[in-house]
Design an enzyme around this catalytic site. Structure first.
Site, PDB file in Angstrom:
ATOM      1  N   LYS A 110       0.833  -1.232   0.000  1.00  0.00           N
ATOM      2  CA  LYS A 110       0.000   0.000   0.000  1.00  0.00           C
ATOM      3  C   LYS A 110       0.850   1.257   0.000  1.00  0.00           C
ATOM      4  CE  LYS A 110       0.481  -1.856   4.170  1.00  0.00           C
ATOM      5  NZ  LYS A 110       0.034  -2.985   4.973  1.00  0.00           N
ATOM      6  N   GLY A 139      -5.942  -6.175   4.731  1.00  0.00           N
ATOM      7  CA  GLY A 139      -5.514  -7.581   4.676  1.00  0.00           C
ATOM      8  C   GLY A 139      -6.512  -8.514   4.010  1.00  0.00           C
ATOM      9  N   ASP A 206       0.464   4.077   7.528  1.00  0.00           N
ATOM     10  CA  ASP A 206      -0.092   2.876   6.902  1.00  0.00           C
ATOM     11  C   ASP A 206      -1.594   3.056   6.651  1.00  0.00           C
ATOM     12  OD1 ASP A 206       0.245  -0.155   6.293  1.00  0.00           O
ATOM     13  OD2 ASP A 206      -1.460  -0.048   7.666  1.00  0.00           O
ATOM     14  N   LYS A 210      -3.762   3.396   3.022  1.00  0.00           N
ATOM     15  CA  LYS A 210      -4.977   2.620   2.704  1.00  0.00           C
ATOM     16  C   LYS A 210      -6.150   3.557   2.426  1.00  0.00           C
ATOM     17  CE  LYS A 210      -3.337  -1.222   5.509  1.00  0.00           C
ATOM     18  NZ  LYS A 210      -3.224  -1.716   6.885  1.00  0.00           N
TER      19      LYS A 210
END
Ligand SMILES: NC(=O)C1=CN([C@@H]2O[C@H](COP(=O)(O)OP(=O)(O)OC[C@H]3O[C@@H](n4cnc5c(N)ncnc54)[C@H](O)[C@@H]3O)[C@@H](O)[C@H]2O)C=CC1
Ligand SMILES: N[C@@H](CC=O)C(=O)O
Ligand code: NA
Length: 445
Positions: A110, A139, A206, A210
């Site tokens: 990502k 995930g 992170d 996303k």
């Protein structure tokens, strides 16, 4: 029904990276080889695994004969390249080489997609090959495919989710066991949830990556990591967590992408942000525990949809990777191609100051008549309206910060971030205000 596996020559799969996810991808490709062959109509032959150090100890599931440190060479001899090494380089270059060589690519990366996805999408488009990335967001949870394909006939209005397993695990441990943040992060690393550098998790990068990917897909507009307003969980204190519980909330790191139509004085466009927020315990997102993730999607015709499951960990992430490998492999056998990038809407990306949220402000004030009126006046002057005021500690009584000091908890109606920042500054400057203890956004109420 796909043709029998034997009727099509084997498809060569190259694996780049053999860490938490790569090890599980290799294991599943081997253990489930017969099922996969039947589902695809051709055998999937793992032809090599690119690693940094071929001599390093590996899981017993890894066939050491497949290990190579020549990733460049490996991508030239594959039909499908799976990238699970992470980082921007050499992952980007290797994927571009694979695409140029005519391979379909599957990636869980990502960070790379949020930074420079368009380069890869354009190259894949030009070469007429598939690019799939279900594992890159939440995930194991199917969320990329539903937003990219199943909702392609609808208009998505809002996406709200818990998309980082590490921070959800950490906040959950802090709330339920009183564990401190550092210890909980170490546990998340040991469990295989955290990124190679866990600051990407705790500082919200992170989740922001996303959020950028989801917003791009949902709104048919290019959104990159830099467009996402980001706050991680490092500012969340044990006191915030305990206080949230006391008032019927949990603190979650949320990724929010929403379409704003120009109402309430905020310009039209897309607002994408990641920040910790108070979520009422009655809300379904509050029940998302441990490393689990959940994503709410609100679409005009579909209404509310919720996707829930394991957002991190080797095997769950490998499940999403394998699903993509099967899709790409089926196209090799049966013909056809997956969707291309869609950016036709070209919506404006709104600045962080245009985000509209409810807030909860905790502050210590001198306990004397007229103070609440002064605070209320400061808020009203900035156009922020109060929904509720609470005084959790009895004035000067047990639990009060100190004699003569009272704690106030103010919940506002929805207000633009810009108005709130100025308001908090004005309230802090009031003479009877001792401290602003915390300012947290409230979502999902
Ligand atoms: N661990 C998880 O729960 C999830 C991970 N992802 C993504 O999957 C990717 C892999 O993640 P993990 O397996 O957790 O990371 P990891 O750090 O456990 O594994 C990456 C592996 O790639 C190897 N590698 C790195 N650069 C290399 C190079 N130049 N040549 C050869 N090998 C190289 C590393 O040595 C390491 O063994 C990342 O993009 C991550 O963001 C996505 C969803 C969930
Ligand atoms: N580090 C990530 C792994 C999955 O994307 C997380 O904690 O969610
Ligand atoms: Na996913």
């Amino acid at each position: 029904m796909p043709p029998a596996a034997e009727s099509h020559p084997p498809l060569r799969v190259a694996l780049l990276g053999c860490g938490v996810v790569g090890t599980q991808v290799a294991r599943l490709l081997t253990e489930q080889a017969d099922d996969l062959a039947s589902r695809v109509g051709a055998r999937l032959e793992l032809v090599g695994i690119a690693v940094r150090d071929v001599a390093a100890p590996r899981d017993a599931a890894i066939d050491r004969a497949l290990l190579t440190d020549d990733a460049e060479g490996l991508v030239q001899r594959a039909d499908i390249v799976v990238e699970v090494m992470g980082g921007t380089e050499p992952a980007r270059t290797l994927l571009l080489r694979a695409i140029e060589a005519g391979a379909a690519v599957v990636t869980a990366n990502k960070a790379l997609l949020a930074e420079d996805g368009p380069t890869l999408y354009k190259a894949a488009d030009a070469a007429g090959v598939d690019i799939y990335f279900e594992a890159a967001v939440a995930g194991a949870i199917p969320i990329v495919r539903p937003v990219r394909e199943s909702l392609a006939g609808d208009h998505v209005r809002r996406v709200l989710g818990i998309v980082n397993g590490t921070t959800n695990y950490v906040l959950d441990q802090m709330a339920t066991t009183g564990m401190d943040l550092e210890e909980a992060v170490k546990e998340a690393q040991a469990l295989g949830y955290a990124e190679a550098d866990p600051t990407a998790d705790v500082e919200g990068y992170d989740a922001a990556a996303k959020a950028a990917i989801l917003a791009s897909l949902a709104f048919h507009t290019r959104v990159s990591l830099d467009d996402v307003a980001r706050e991680g969980i490092l500012s969340v204190t044990a006191d915030d967590v305990a206080w949230a519980a006391q008032t019927g909330h949990v603190i979650k790191l949320l990724a929010i992408a929403e379409l704003r139509d120009g109402a309430a004085g905020v310009p039209a466009g897309v607002s994408v942000r990641v920040h910790p927020a108070l979520v009422p315990t009655a809300h379904p997102l509050a029940t998302v525990r441990g490393s689990f993730n959940a994503v709410f999607v609100e679409a005009e015709s579909a209404g509310e949809l919720m996707f829930y499951g394991r957002g991190a960990g080797g095997a769950p992430t490998a499940s999403a990777v394998l699903g993509d490998v099967v899709s790409a492999a089926r196209h090799r056998v049966l013909g056809g191609k997956g969707p291309q990038e869609s950016t036709y809407a070209e919506l404006a990306i709104l600045p962080a100051s245009a985000a509209v949220t409810r807030y909860q402000v905790r502050l210590d004030v001198e306990d004397r008549p007229g103070v609440l009126a002064q605070v209320a006046h400061a808020l009203a002057e900035h156009g922020v309206s109060i929904e509720a005021v609470r005084q959790p500690t009895a004035p000067g009584g047990a639990g009060a910060a100190e004699p003569g000091v009272a704690e106030l908890v103010i919940t506002t109606h929805a207000a633009p971030e810009s108005a709130l920042a100025a308001t908090v500054e004005a309230v802090a400057a009031l003479e009877p205000v001792r401290t602003i203890t915390s300012v947290l956004r409230v979502e999902g109420a």
